[in-house]
Design a protein around this motif. Structure first.
Motif: not given
Lengths: 159, 159
Positions: A28-29, A31-32
DNA sequence: TGCAACATGTAGCTCAGGCTACATCATCCG
DNA sequence: CGGATGATGTAGCCTGAGCTACATGTTGCA
């Protein structure tokens, strides 16, 4: 075809692989981070063009970034919404205070990554190219580690 | 507001910054890599799940990748179009020969990047997390350099 | 056996980031 | 001073990757 179904989940969590949640949050990181990559690349390019020629124009940006001018215009509009640049129709693009800070930070990180790769023995051209992709995913901790390493290297010129 | 217009372009190209085309192609390269990131992450996750539980199910993948099951289903459909996985409605997901190779290569690269970061002094957790983003942008040359460095380190346990 | 619970799939939306084709604006120069 | 040329902008398309809400399959167990 047999299906362990609900049980499988339990087995997976107690397995020897890294816990799912840990990896999930790392991804997720990533992707951020990706969402900021474009902004950083643009900010850097605008800063360089401004330094070199006094202004950043959409067409020059397009050439430097390897995209069409249309993409530049649309992305710049988004950057303006986010307060990173200012621009007026048919006029050049300028970084705001915030954009300048982003560009500066990106440049420094880029340089550090390149130096790091070079110090490890990666050929200059490859280092430049790889850094372009890597730089956006280097955390502050890792960056600090790079800095320490380079400092140490400089102190002890071994080999 | 004065505008150097067409002249500016020429000035930019003769400037001291790296040539626009070089950077453009590096960025294009990065964007191309990005298209494969998802595929690599999925392949790795599917391989791990299969190894741990005998099968990879959409829900487990979703948890591991930190996305909704819908996203998984749609992405898996694309991977299937690209010949990386096989799956049938309401059944598990399996890697093809090609997918297995991709997963294996990704795993190795991931490991190497983590080892490299660790060797430089990056804390384990940060190394794992950063590697997730970095691994997709490490060229074969750089990878080989990492390998040489680690080998050298192992041979000379300095400090 | 049948149903509750969970997994899987579908519909339809958002946003980012690409593109081509065409329209409009600004500037330089004949 | 009026085009020609090149820069900028608009319209409209595509793909990937994410989401929620809802629909349908599967399966374990009461």
């Amino acid at each position: 075809m047999s299906r362990p179904a609900q049980r499988a989940k339990t087995a997976a969590r107690s397995g020897k692989t890294r816990p799912a949640e840990v990896q999930a949050s790392a991804l997720r990181q990533t992707r951020r981070e990706h969402a900021n990559e474009t902004a950083e690349d643009y900010a850097e390019a605008i800063a360089e063009l401004t330094a070199a020629t006094g202004e950043a124009r959409a067409t020059d940006l397009a050439r430097r970034l390897g995209v069409s001018h249309v993409t530049v215009i649309r992305t710049v509009a988004r950057l303006q919404r986010n307060g990173l640049v200012t621009t007026r129709p048919y006029r050049s693009i300028f970084l705001t205070e915030k954009g300048t800070r982003l560009a500066e930070a990106s440049r420094q990180r880029h340089e550090l990554v390149v130096e790091m790769l070079r110090a490890l023995g990666v050929p200059e051209a490859v280092a430049q190219s790889d850094a372009e992709g890597i730089e956006h995913h280097v955390s502050p901790e890792t960056l600090a580690t790079f800095q320490r390493f380079l400092h140490r290297q400089a102190g002890t010129p071994q080999k």
